[in-house]
Scaffold this motif. Structure first.
Motif, mmCIF file in Angstrom:
data_model
loop_
_atom_site.group_PDB
_atom_site.id
_atom_site.type_symbol
_atom_site.label_atom_id
_atom_site.label_comp_id
_atom_site.label_asym_id
_atom_site.label_seq_id
_atom_site.Cartn_x
_atom_site.Cartn_y
_atom_site.Cartn_z
ATOM 1 N N TYR A 275 0.831 -1.209 0.000
ATOM 2 C CA TYR A 275 0.000 0.000 0.000
ATOM 3 C C TYR A 275 0.866 1.260 0.000
ATOM 4 C CZ TYR A 275 -3.436 3.463 1.481
ATOM 5 O OH TYR A 275 -4.235 4.576 1.556
ATOM 6 N N HIS A 276 1.940 1.222 0.765
ATOM 7 C CA HIS A 276 2.834 2.386 0.823
ATOM 8 C C HIS A 276 3.434 2.678 -0.550
ATOM 9 C CE1 HIS A 276 6.015 5.106 2.109
ATOM 10 N NE2 HIS A 276 6.882 4.316 1.499
ATOM 11 N N HIS A 277 3.943 1.643 -1.216
ATOM 12 C CA HIS A 277 4.565 1.854 -2.528
ATOM 13 C C HIS A 277 3.522 2.177 -3.599
ATOM 14 C CE1 HIS A 277 8.592 0.821 -1.261
ATOM 15 N NE2 HIS A 277 8.151 -0.316 -0.718
ATOM 16 N N LEU A 278 2.307 1.687 -3.422
ATOM 17 C CA LEU A 278 1.246 1.988 -4.375
ATOM 18 C C LEU A 278 0.819 3.446 -4.283
ATOM 19 C CD1 LEU A 278 -0.820 0.926 -6.470
ATOM 20 C CD2 LEU A 278 -2.335 0.400 -4.544
ATOM 21 N N VAL A 279 0.733 3.972 -3.067
ATOM 22 C CA VAL A 279 0.235 5.327 -2.857
ATOM 23 C C VAL A 279 1.356 6.359 -2.937
ATOM 24 C CG1 VAL A 279 -0.910 6.868 -1.211
ATOM 25 C CG2 VAL A 279 -1.686 4.498 -1.464
ATOM 26 N N GLU A 280 2.471 6.077 -2.311
ATOM 27 C CA GLU A 280 3.532 7.074 -2.200
ATOM 28 C C GLU A 280 4.798 6.726 -2.989
ATOM 29 O OE1 GLU A 280 4.376 7.819 1.873
ATOM 30 O OE2 GLU A 280 2.262 8.048 2.459
ATOM 31 N N GLY A 281 4.917 5.495 -3.455
ATOM 32 C CA GLY A 281 6.135 5.071 -4.131
ATOM 33 C C GLY A 281 5.995 5.013 -5.639
ATOM 34 N N ASP A 282 6.856 4.197 -6.248
ATOM 35 C CA ASP A 282 6.923 4.098 -7.710
ATOM 36 C C ASP A 282 6.414 2.748 -8.216
ATOM 37 O OD1 ASP A 282 8.101 6.625 -7.845
ATOM 38 O OD2 ASP A 282 10.120 5.800 -7.558
ATOM 39 N N LEU A 283 5.495 2.137 -7.475
ATOM 40 C CA LEU A 283 5.036 0.808 -7.853
ATOM 41 C C LEU A 283 4.383 0.814 -9.237
ATOM 42 C CD1 LEU A 283 4.556 -2.153 -7.175
ATOM 43 C CD2 LEU A 283 2.456 -1.496 -6.017
ATOM 44 N N ILE A 284 3.500 1.766 -9.500
ATOM 45 C CA ILE A 284 2.782 1.801 -10.778
ATOM 46 C C ILE A 284 3.740 2.039 -11.937
ATOM 47 C CG2 ILE A 284 1.001 2.954 -12.110
ATOM 48 C CD1 ILE A 284 -0.066 1.273 -9.829
ATOM 49 N N THR A 285 4.617 3.031 -11.795
ATOM 50 C CA THR A 285 5.549 3.340 -12.883
ATOM 51 C C THR A 285 6.546 2.205 -13.103
ATOM 52 O OG1 THR A 285 6.949 4.533 -11.297
ATOM 53 C CG2 THR A 285 5.345 5.822 -12.551
ATOM 54 N N SER A 286 6.968 1.560 -12.029
ATOM 55 C CA SER A 286 7.905 0.443 -12.169
ATOM 56 C C SER A 286 7.242 -0.738 -12.865
ATOM 57 C CB SER A 286 8.424 0.017 -10.791
ATOM 58 O OG SER A 286 9.149 1.049 -10.184
ATOM 59 N N LEU A 287 6.016 -1.049 -12.466
ATOM 60 C CA LEU A 287 5.282 -2.127 -13.129
ATOM 61 C C LEU A 287 5.048 -1.816 -14.601
ATOM 62 C CD1 LEU A 287 2.604 -3.056 -10.431
ATOM 63 C CD2 LEU A 287 4.498 -4.490 -11.211
ATOM 64 N N ALA A 288 4.723 -0.567 -14.908
ATOM 65 C CA ALA A 288 4.483 -0.179 -16.300
ATOM 66 C C ALA A 288 5.741 -0.353 -17.136
ATOM 67 C CB ALA A 288 3.993 1.266 -16.356
ATOM 68 N N ALA A 289 6.890 0.067 -16.603
ATOM 69 C CA ALA A 289 8.147 -0.066 -17.344
ATOM 70 C C ALA A 289 8.485 -1.532 -17.586
ATOM 71 C CB ALA A 289 9.278 0.627 -16.576
ATOM 72 N N THR A 290 8.316 -2.366 -16.566
ATOM 73 C CA THR A 290 8.630 -3.783 -16.714
ATOM 74 C C THR A 290 7.676 -4.472 -17.676
ATOM 75 O OG1 THR A 290 9.547 -3.895 -14.477
ATOM 76 C CG2 THR A 290 8.862 -5.961 -15.463
ATOM 77 N N LEU A 291 6.389 -4.189 -17.539
ATOM 78 C CA LEU A 291 5.408 -4.826 -18.426
ATOM 79 C C LEU A 291 5.596 -4.411 -19.872
ATOM 80 C CD1 LEU A 291 2.195 -4.660 -16.213
ATOM 81 C CD2 LEU A 291 3.530 -6.683 -16.810
ATOM 82 N N ALA A 292 6.035 -3.176 -20.102
ATOM 83 C CA ALA A 292 6.310 -2.739 -21.470
ATOM 84 C C ALA A 292 7.453 -3.554 -22.072
ATOM 85 C CB ALA A 292 6.651 -1.248 -21.484
ATOM 86 N N ARG A 293 8.500 -3.758 -21.298
ATOM 87 C CA ARG A 293 9.618 -4.581 -21.782
ATOM 88 C C ARG A 293 9.185 -6.027 -22.001
ATOM 89 N NH1 ARG A 293 12.492 -1.531 -17.380
ATOM 90 N NH2 ARG A 293 13.578 0.166 -18.447
ATOM 91 N N VAL A 294 8.380 -6.553 -21.084
ATOM 92 C CA VAL A 294 7.884 -7.915 -21.243
ATOM 93 C C VAL A 294 7.054 -8.043 -22.514
ATOM 94 C CG1 VAL A 294 6.313 -9.641 -20.264
ATOM 95 C CG2 VAL A 294 7.948 -8.474 -18.783
ATOM 96 N N ALA A 295 6.167 -7.099 -22.763
ATOM 97 C CA ALA A 295 5.284 -7.166 -23.931
ATOM 98 C C ALA A 295 6.084 -7.131 -25.231
ATOM 99 C CB ALA A 295 4.288 -6.007 -23.896
ATOM 100 N N ILE A 296 7.059 -6.226 -25.318
ATOM 101 C CA ILE A 296 7.847 -6.110 -26.552
ATOM 102 C C ILE A 296 8.692 -7.352 -26.780
ATOM 103 C CG2 ILE A 296 9.660 -4.798 -27.708
ATOM 104 C CD1 ILE A 296 8.669 -2.329 -26.208
ATOM 105 N N ALA A 297 9.415 -7.786 -25.749
ATOM 106 C CA ALA A 297 10.280 -8.951 -25.896
ATOM 107 C C ALA A 297 9.459 -10.216 -26.149
ATOM 108 C CB ALA A 297 11.142 -9.120 -24.653
ATOM 109 N N PHE A 298 8.338 -10.344 -25.463
ATOM 110 C CA PHE A 298 7.482 -11.520 -25.650
ATOM 111 C C PHE A 298 6.962 -11.588 -27.088
ATOM 112 C CE2 PHE A 298 3.214 -13.396 -25.629
ATOM 113 C CZ PHE A 298 3.469 -14.632 -25.072
ATOM 114 N N THR A 299 6.498 -10.465 -27.619
ATOM 115 C CA THR A 299 5.972 -10.446 -28.992
ATOM 116 C C THR A 299 7.056 -10.794 -30.003
ATOM 117 O OG1 THR A 299 4.358 -8.761 -28.354
ATOM 118 C CG2 THR A 299 4.797 -9.033 -30.704
#
Length: 258
Positions: free
Chosen positions: A52-76
């Protein structure tokens, strides 16, 4: 009556997952209680608080977005390249004789070696990271797809030649439906492999993403944050499995149903 007999066990199997997951959480809580060291083994409640702390005050969303973008490109990229190579090797004995050994070497090449070499040769940039993941995953897809291509019913192919069926229709109606189970197996195995390698790539040479954050938490010995990020990413991957891969698998294998 027959329809109820078929659907009820499937629903029961879906519900049977929850007791096992609850048992896992209970085991986690018990281990944390016995260890009595909230820093080394944080409890599920402490992990949720960190999440909850990283979701509200940290970089959890941006970090997940960056990782998922790399996963999507490499996976495709890896799925496209590996599927093409797998079909070529599975349908051509000459191609398999020539390049089958290359595939064995690529399958056994350590992922860490590939990542380091890509970073050394191409620099610590996004292209090198995506290339390293693609190179590591494509051989697995090719190996699984090759076995599916080898198992294609030759009598059906012979029938298409006798009736002069256009090649594009043969590909769509005969070859691809029979390769579909192998394709889905390679997609499922490849997805699990891709996100693991992406985390290593980020840990070694990227300035953002889940892997980068885990390295930072490791430096501060923040186990609760490591578990929080890991659980968040695992939840997303499980959602992809349940909402995308499994429905797609049922759709492509619908032709096998009587």
């Amino acid at each position: 009556m027959t329809r109820a007999t078929v659907t009820l066990p499937a629903a029961g199997l879906r519900w049977s997952r929850w007791p096992s997951l609850l048992a896992l959480v209970a085991l986690w809580y018990l281990i944390a209680l016995l260890m009595d060291d909230p820093v080394l083994v944080p409890s599920p409640a402490a992990t949720l608080a960190a999440f909850y702390h990283h979701l509200v005050e940290g970089d959890l969303i941006t970090s997940l977005a960056a990782t998922l973008a790399r996963v999507a490109i490499a996976f495709t990229l890896a799925m496209a390249l590996g599927s093409i190579l797998g079909i070529l090797l599975g349908r051509s004995q000459m191609m398999d004789d020539m390049f089958g050994g290359w595939l064995v070497i690529a399958l056994n090449m350590p992922a860490l070696v590939t990542i380091v070499l890509c970073y050394v040769w191409f620099g610590l940039n996004e292209s090198a990271a995506i290339l390293a993941v693609t190179i590591n995953k494509a051989p697995l897809v090719a190996a699984i797809t090759r076995e599916g291509a080898r198992a294609i019913d030759r009598s059906l192919l012979e029938m298409t030649r006798v009736f002069a069926v256009p090649r594009l229709r043969v590909l769509r109606r005969v070859i691809l439906p029979q390769i579909a189970p192998s394709f889905m197996a390679s997609a499922r195995a490849g997805l699990s492999l891709t996100w693991k390698i992406v985390l290593v790539v980020e840990l070694l040479g990227r300035p953002n993403g889940v892997g980068f954050e885990i390295r930072t938490f490791f430096n501060y010995f923040d186990i609760a944050s490591i578990l929080a990020y890991s659980l968040a990413f695992i939840a997303i991957v499980m959602a992809i499995e349940g909402c995308i891969l499994q429905p797609l698998e049922r759709r492509v294998e619908r032709w096998r149903q009587p």
